[in-house]
Design a protein around this motif. Structure first.
Motif: not given
Length: 74
Positions: A56-70
């Motif tokens: 995949a090219t970079e312009n077709t990707l979105v970073l997954v939001d990862t929840p903050l770990v306590a």
């Protein structure tokens, strides 16, 4: 040559595209960085539910939001 925005091991989603099948939905992990194509860096990505990798090219990707770990520190 543009620098890669994503690093190996990060989780991403494919952006919604017209005529995208349900099989491309889900979370993918960056497995390798590749040279640019059409002025956009490329990546090898893998979904644990599939037996193959995708490119995949970079312009077709979105970073997954990862929840903050306590951490337990206050």
């Amino acid at each position: 040559m543009s620098p890669h925005r994503f690093a190996i091991g990060q989780s991403v989603h494919l952006k919604n595209r017209i005529n995208q099948s349900d099989t491309t939905e889900g979370v993918y992990r960056i497995t390798a960085t590749l040279p640019e194509r059409d002025n956009s860096p490329q990546y090898r990505i893998r979904n644990d539910g599939e037996r193959h990798e995708r490119v995949a090219t970079e312009n077709t990707l979105v970073l997954v939001d990862t929840p903050l770990v306590a951490t337990g520190f206050n």
